[in-house]
Design a protein around this motif. Structure first.
Motif, mmCIF file in Angstrom:
data_model
loop_
_atom_site.group_PDB
_atom_site.id
_atom_site.type_symbol
_atom_site.label_atom_id
_atom_site.label_comp_id
_atom_site.label_asym_id
_atom_site.label_seq_id
_atom_site.Cartn_x
_atom_site.Cartn_y
_atom_site.Cartn_z
ATOM 1 N N GLU A 97 -7.919 -2.181 2.475
ATOM 2 C CA GLU A 97 -9.328 -2.172 2.036
ATOM 3 C C GLU A 97 -10.138 -3.231 2.783
ATOM 4 O O GLU A 97 -11.318 -3.048 3.054
ATOM 5 N N ARG B 39 2.845 -3.072 -3.014
ATOM 6 C CA ARG B 39 1.978 -1.889 -2.903
ATOM 7 C C ARG B 39 0.511 -2.287 -3.104
ATOM 8 O O ARG B 39 -0.367 -1.888 -2.350
ATOM 9 N N LEU C 107 0.431 5.341 2.481
ATOM 10 C CA LEU C 107 -0.885 4.817 2.063
ATOM 11 C C LEU C 107 -1.909 4.977 3.186
ATOM 12 O O LEU C 107 -3.094 5.200 2.938
ATOM 13 N N ASP C 108 -1.459 4.829 4.440
ATOM 14 C CA ASP C 108 -2.323 5.036 5.604
ATOM 15 C C ASP C 108 -1.427 5.067 6.861
ATOM 16 O O ASP C 108 -1.227 4.024 7.504
ATOM 17 N N GLU D 9 -5.518 4.451 -9.023
ATOM 18 C CA GLU D 9 -4.929 5.746 -8.679
ATOM 19 C C GLU D 9 -4.066 5.612 -7.412
ATOM 20 O O GLU D 9 -2.969 6.131 -7.333
ATOM 21 N N THR D 10 -4.575 4.880 -6.411
ATOM 22 C CA THR D 10 -3.831 4.689 -5.159
ATOM 23 C C THR D 10 -2.592 3.827 -5.381
ATOM 24 O O THR D 10 -1.529 4.102 -4.828
ATOM 25 N N ILE D 11 -2.721 2.787 -6.199
ATOM 26 C CA ILE D 11 -1.612 1.847 -6.386
ATOM 27 C C ILE D 11 -0.546 2.418 -7.328
ATOM 28 O O ILE D 11 0.638 2.127 -7.194
ATOM 29 N N VAL E 31 -2.531 -2.231 -0.204
ATOM 30 C CA VAL E 31 -3.824 -1.580 -0.472
ATOM 31 C C VAL E 31 -4.965 -2.576 -0.251
ATOM 32 O O VAL E 31 -5.979 -2.257 0.383
ATOM 33 N N PRO F 144 -10.377 4.467 -8.627
ATOM 34 C CA PRO F 144 -9.718 4.972 -7.422
ATOM 35 C C PRO F 144 -8.608 4.037 -6.936
ATOM 36 O O PRO F 144 -7.560 4.477 -6.477
ATOM 37 N N ARG F 145 -8.818 2.737 -7.093
ATOM 38 C CA ARG F 145 -7.807 1.772 -6.616
ATOM 39 C C ARG F 145 -6.524 1.873 -7.453
ATOM 40 O O ARG F 145 -5.420 1.866 -6.920
#
Ligand code: NAP
Length: 279
Positions: free
Chosen positions: A144, A136, A166-167, A80-82, A140, A77-78
């Motif tokens: 986190e 990036r 990202l948020d 994928e986000t980055i 993240v 998942p990390r």
């Protein structure tokens, strides 16, 4: 014998073989960690050949991190986000999986250097300078870790604005000319631009607006003591160099391939510092 690698183009400069070689020796593991130069054109075929070559996995560096992201069979998942992959391994279903360990590597380094309560500095606020690939991952990592507010400033504003997605509740893009105001509301200042690196101009920033409890981190590690870190120390603020991120990002890969979780020790750090020192 378990085999791992670092792949990039060029790759001669990579310190990863030294880091993993140190841990293999320290733990008496009969494994190997190879440096492999692969051009962008040959990278897809290289990834496809990992099983037949008998590799357990490896690290991916410039310029292949985005290509690896597109080509692997699954992503953490990390990663994928980055949107970039720096660590490859085979998951429980023998699929080639991509992870990004820059985010936990940066955070683990802060934990070790500043103590676990660094997240409370400035009410849990950070200001990230730069908005490239490393920025990036760092944003993240900071999210986190639970920071309340992460501000990003970049020479090209659109790249900072892209990180807000990202948020949007916690990430804010700020203009470079507004840095003094943003710094006054910051518990952690992080340089992720290439300014300050050997061959680049220094980051020209007056640290006076930073609060008394702020800390300053630079992810540039050549040189180890950048002008930004020297200015932070001169102001009496804790200064965190970029080498720790490089060391800590290597831990999860080693643990997956060689089944031992290694530690970032003063001995490891000294070995890499000696290698970084100009001859
Ligand atoms: P990148 O994607 O190319 O991003 C470079 C960043 O630097 C961008 O934000 C860019 O701004 C900014 N920049 C470059 N020249 C500038 C200038 N003259 N004035 C203002 N901003 C400038 O590179 P990256 O992969 O994120 O890496 C950035 C740095 O982090 C490098 O020095 C790299 O060695 C270091 N790094 C360290 C670690 C570690 O483990 N310690 C890990 C990864 C990277 P624009 O968007 O406006 O071009």
């Amino acid at each position: 014998m378990i085999r791992a690698f670092v792949v990039g183009h060029p790759i001669a400069h990579s310190r990863s073989p030294l880091i993993h070689g140190h841990w293999l020796q320290e733990h008496g593991i009969a494994g190997s960690y190879e440096r492999i130069d692969v051009t962008p054109e040959a990278f897809p075929a290289f990834l496809a050949s990992l099983r037949e070559k008998g590799f357990a996995g490896g690290n991916v560096t410039i310029p292949h991190k985005e290509a690896a992201f597109r080509l692997v069979e699954s992503l953490t998942p990390r990663a994928e986000t980055i949107g970039a992959v720096n660590t490859l391994f085979f998951d429980g279903s023998e699929r080639l999986c991509g992870d990004n360990t820059d985010a936990p590597g940066f955070v683990a380094h802060l934990d070790q250097s500043l103590g676990l309560d660094w997240t409370g500095r400035g009410g849990g606020t950070a200001l990230v300078l730069g908005a490239g690939g490393a920025a990036r991952a760092i944003v993240v990592g900071l999210l986190e870790r639970g920071l309340a507010r992460v501000r990003v400033a970049n020479r090209t504003p659109a790249r900072a604005e892209a990180l807000v997605a990202l948020d949007p509740a916690r990430v804010e893009a700020v203009a470079w000319y507004d840095l003094p105001d943003a710094m006054a509301r910051t518990g952690l200042l992080v340089n992720t631009t290439s300014l300050g690196m050997v061959g680049h101009p220094p980051l020209d920033l007056d640290l006076l607006p930073l609060p008394e409890d702020a800390a300053v981190a630079d992810i540039v590690y050549a040189p180890l003591e950048t002008p930004l870190l020297a200015a932070a120390r001169a102001r009496g603020l804790p200064a965190v160099d970029g080498l720790g991120m490089l060391l800590h990002q290597a831990v999860p890969g080693f643990a997956r391939w060689f089944r031992v979780t290694p530690r970032v020790t003063p001995a490891l750090r000294a070995r890499i510092v000696a290698d970084l020192a100009p001859a």
